[in-house]
Design an enzyme around this catalytic site. Structure first.
Site, PDB file in Angstrom:
ATOM      1  N   VAL A 135       0.837  -1.210   0.000  1.00  0.00           N
ATOM      2  CA  VAL A 135       0.000   0.000   0.000  1.00  0.00           C
ATOM      3  C   VAL A 135       0.868   1.254   0.000  1.00  0.00           C
ATOM      4  O   VAL A 135       0.601   2.209  -0.749  1.00  0.00           O
ATOM      5  CB  VAL A 135      -0.965  -0.003   1.210  1.00  0.00           C
TER       6      VAL A 135
ATOM      7  N   ARG B 139      14.916  -2.361   8.764  1.00  0.00           N
ATOM      8  CA  ARG B 139      15.294  -3.347   7.746  1.00  0.00           C
ATOM      9  C   ARG B 139      15.438  -2.720   6.365  1.00  0.00           C
ATOM     10  O   ARG B 139      16.147  -3.230   5.509  1.00  0.00           O
ATOM     11  CB  ARG B 139      14.228  -4.462   7.644  1.00  0.00           C
TER      12      ARG B 139
ATOM     13  N   CYS C 170     -10.586  -2.001   3.113  1.00  0.00           N
ATOM     14  CA  CYS C 170     -10.734  -2.033   1.649  1.00  0.00           C
ATOM     15  C   CYS C 170     -12.102  -2.547   1.193  1.00  0.00           C
ATOM     16  O   CYS C 170     -12.733  -1.973   0.296  1.00  0.00           O
ATOM     17  CB  CYS C 170      -9.628  -2.885   1.045  1.00  0.00           C
TER      18      CYS C 170
ATOM     19  N   GLN D 207     -11.626 -11.774  -1.930  1.00  0.00           N
ATOM     20  CA  GLN D 207     -10.596 -10.772  -1.721  1.00  0.00           C
ATOM     21  C   GLN D 207      -9.211 -11.220  -2.184  1.00  0.00           C
ATOM     22  O   GLN D 207      -8.774 -12.342  -1.918  1.00  0.00           O
ATOM     23  CB  GLN D 207     -10.542 -10.388  -0.238  1.00  0.00           C
TER      24      GLN D 207
ATOM     25  N   SER E 173      -3.198  -9.407  -2.265  1.00  0.00           N
ATOM     26  CA  SER E 173      -2.413  -8.192  -2.021  1.00  0.00           C
ATOM     27  C   SER E 173      -2.898  -7.451  -0.781  1.00  0.00           C
ATOM     28  O   SER E 173      -2.132  -6.705  -0.171  1.00  0.00           O
ATOM     29  CB  SER E 173      -2.456  -7.267  -3.239  1.00  0.00           C
ATOM     30  N   GLY E 174      -4.154  -7.662  -0.391  1.00  0.00           N
ATOM     31  CA  GLY E 174      -4.679  -7.050   0.837  1.00  0.00           C
ATOM     32  C   GLY E 174      -3.916  -7.497   2.073  1.00  0.00           C
ATOM     33  O   GLY E 174      -3.880  -6.797   3.092  1.00  0.00           O
TER      34      GLY E 174
ATOM     35  N   HIS F 227     -10.599  -6.699  -5.272  1.00  0.00           N
ATOM     36  CA  HIS F 227     -11.601  -7.412  -4.468  1.00  0.00           C
ATOM     37  C   HIS F 227     -12.938  -7.407  -5.224  1.00  0.00           C
ATOM     38  O   HIS F 227     -13.314  -6.392  -5.813  1.00  0.00           O
ATOM     39  CB  HIS F 227     -11.842  -6.701  -3.139  1.00  0.00           C
TER      40      HIS F 227
ATOM     41  N   ASN G 289      -8.182  -3.182  -4.592  1.00  0.00           N
ATOM     42  CA  ASN G 289      -8.098  -3.042  -3.137  1.00  0.00           C
ATOM     43  C   ASN G 289      -6.908  -2.208  -2.680  1.00  0.00           C
ATOM     44  O   ASN G 289      -6.953  -1.597  -1.619  1.00  0.00           O
ATOM     45  CB  ASN G 289      -8.024  -4.436  -2.492  1.00  0.00           C
TER      46      ASN G 289
HETATM   47  P1  A2P Z   1       9.718  -2.889   6.009  1.00  0.00           P
HETATM   48  O1  A2P Z   1       9.658  -3.118   4.532  1.00  0.00           O
HETATM   49  O2  A2P Z   1      10.948  -2.144   6.415  1.00  0.00           O
HETATM   50  O3  A2P Z   1       9.446  -4.117   6.827  1.00  0.00           O
HETATM   51  P2  A2P Z   1       3.139  -4.890   3.722  1.00  0.00           P
HETATM   52  O4  A2P Z   1       1.775  -4.621   4.292  1.00  0.00           O
HETATM   53  O5  A2P Z   1       3.160  -4.880   2.228  1.00  0.00           O
HETATM   54  O6  A2P Z   1       3.781  -6.109   4.298  1.00  0.00           O
HETATM   55  O7  A2P Z   1       4.066  -3.636   4.196  1.00  0.00           O
HETATM   56  C1  A2P Z   1       4.215  -3.242   5.534  1.00  0.00           C
HETATM   57  C2  A2P Z   1       4.971  -1.909   5.602  1.00  0.00           C
HETATM   58  O8  A2P Z   1       5.065  -1.511   6.982  1.00  0.00           O
HETATM   59  C3  A2P Z   1       6.400  -2.004   5.108  1.00  0.00           C
HETATM   60  O9  A2P Z   1       6.781  -0.771   4.535  1.00  0.00           O
HETATM   61  C4  A2P Z   1       7.185  -2.240   6.399  1.00  0.00           C
HETATM   62  O10 A2P Z   1       8.536  -1.830   6.344  1.00  0.00           O
HETATM   63  C5  A2P Z   1       6.433  -1.339   7.346  1.00  0.00           C
HETATM   64  N1  A2P Z   1       6.643  -1.730   8.735  1.00  0.00           N
HETATM   65  C6  A2P Z   1       6.313  -2.896   9.332  1.00  0.00           C
HETATM   66  N2  A2P Z   1       6.675  -2.890  10.640  1.00  0.00           N
HETATM   67  C7  A2P Z   1       7.249  -1.683  10.872  1.00  0.00           C
HETATM   68  C8  A2P Z   1       7.843  -1.053  12.020  1.00  0.00           C
HETATM   69  N3  A2P Z   1       7.893  -1.666  13.190  1.00  0.00           N
HETATM   70  N4  A2P Z   1       8.333   0.213  11.879  1.00  0.00           N
HETATM   71  C9  A2P Z   1       8.265   0.830  10.692  1.00  0.00           C
HETATM   72  N5  A2P Z   1       7.725   0.294   9.578  1.00  0.00           N
HETATM   73  C10 A2P Z   1       7.224  -0.944   9.657  1.00  0.00           C
END
Ligand code: A2P
Length: 338
Positions: free
Chosen positions: A14, A39, A128, A155, A158-159, A241, A314
């Site tokens: 998203v 990360r 969504c 659904q 990707s959600g 969706h 979605n």
């Molecule tokens: P990161 O890529 O560094 O893990 P998705 O819903 O597609 O899995 O994406 C989740 C998003 O939320 C990613 O950008 C992820 O970053 C971020 N995210 C998850 N946990 C944390 C956290 N503790 N602090 C900051 N960003 C986070």
């Protein structure tokens, strides 16, 4: 004027789309800050042809930021959105953290933009499945009132996030090549399967996702009387969706009138020529911002019944586009910025 904007969760499915939608819609961005977990530090993402480094989301990330779009999960929102709001930043939060908080507006601009008039620095983006359903039902609710909705969803993975898109792809490959599919994200294979299970099961036998559709629909329509029965199903589709929606209205309305109302409704495209095999499908809705409605017909099992098929992307209208549209309303009305 233009604004200092941050995307929290910028590396996710998203968050990435939020960057694309800000770009596509020409949102007045002066400066874009991209935030994710530690990360992702070292990665770069592009905005308007420029490479922007991803920074770690921290407590002081929002100083001097006008608008933050959050999509990093509910626990991240619970911790960081109030800190951002305290620093004077307006947060549009895509998680479920604040949606049912009575002080926080839950907004779909085509339906209840007026709810943005007062907010405590945080605005919630609905689920969504709820967004596309209320966009399609708003004209009917306004015209004749809705008594009851029975909805079943189909659904896209990707959600669940990027990792689920990867899991479906890997499982399709595994099965095609005669290997056991590996399941990390879902409890069972999603390839060539349907899972009637989105979010945790609650004591009433429904899932969290189903109860979001019940509670959020009532809040957005400002109608606690509306009765909703939802069954939410994960299907092996990447983007888009679909929903089978049966509606019982308070007053009678003809199918023709419904079709006319929907043809004029903002954010809706009617695709409903069944004899020519024209109906909405995820493969057509993916990559678009509208909500597509078809199969408009009578529900002959009740007196004032209608049945519809509603499809939308979605990640776009169901998440990123709706969040950016909320921000656009704030800009139009002069409610953004110091
Ligand atoms: P990161 O890529 O560094 O893990 P998705 O819903 O597609 O899995 O994406 C989740 C998003 O939320 C990613 O950008 C992820 O970053 C971020 N995210 C998850 N946990 C944390 C956290 N503790 N602090 C900051 N960003 C986070």
């Amino acid at each position: 004027r233009s604004y200092r904007v941050a995307v929290a969760g910028a590396t996710g499915a998203v968050g990435n789309m939020m960057i694309r939608v800000l770009e596509e819609r020409g949102f007045p961005v002066e400066d874009l800050t991209l935030l994710a977990s530690s990360r992702s530090v070292g990665r770069e993402l592009t905005f308007r042809g420029r490479s922007i480094p991803v920074r770690e989301l921290r407590e002081d990330s929002f100083k001097g930021i006008d608008l933050a779009l959050f999509s990093a999960g509910a626990s991240v929102s619970r911790k960081f959105a109030p800190l951002a709001a305290r620093d004077g930043c307006v947060v549009v939060d895509n998680s479920s953290a604040f949606r049912m908080d009575p002080k926080i507006p839950l907004v779909v601009p085509e339906v209840n933009a007026h709810a943005l008039e007062s907010h405590p620095g945080i605005i919630a983006n609905p689920n969504c499945s709820t967004i596309q359903m209320v966009v399609a039902l708003k004209p009917i609710q306004d015209a004749v009132g809705i008594r009851r909705i029975v909805v079943t969803t189909f659904q896209a993975v990707s959600g669940t996030g990027k990792k689920a898109v990867d899991e479906l792809e890997a499982q399709v490959r595994d099965l095609a090549e005669g290997r056991q599919p590996r399941c990390k994200v879902y409890p069972y294979p999603i390839a060539f399967n349907c899972l009637p299970h989105i979010g945790a099961f609650l004591d009433n036998g429904y899932t969290e996702e189903e109860m979001k559709m019940v509670n959020e629909t009532r809040k957005i329509f400002e109608d606690p009387q509306i009765r909703v029965c939802a069954t939410t199903v994960r299907v092996p589709v990447y983007y888009g969706h679909s929903e089978s929606v049966a509606v019982e209205t308070r007053k009678p309305i003809s199918v023709e009138e419904v079709r006319n109302l929907l043809e004029r409704a903002p954010g809706v495209t009617v695709v409903d020529r069944p004899k020519e095999n024209a109906y909405p499908m995820p493969i057509h809705a993916a990559g678009k911002d509208d909500t597509f409605v078809g199969r408009i017909r009578r529900d002959e099992s009740v007196e004032n019944g209608l049945a519809l098929w509603v499809v939308s992307d979605n990640i776009r209208k169901g998440a990123a586009t709706n969040a950016v549209q909320i921000a656009e309303v704030l800009v139009e009305r002069g409610w953004l910025g110091f």
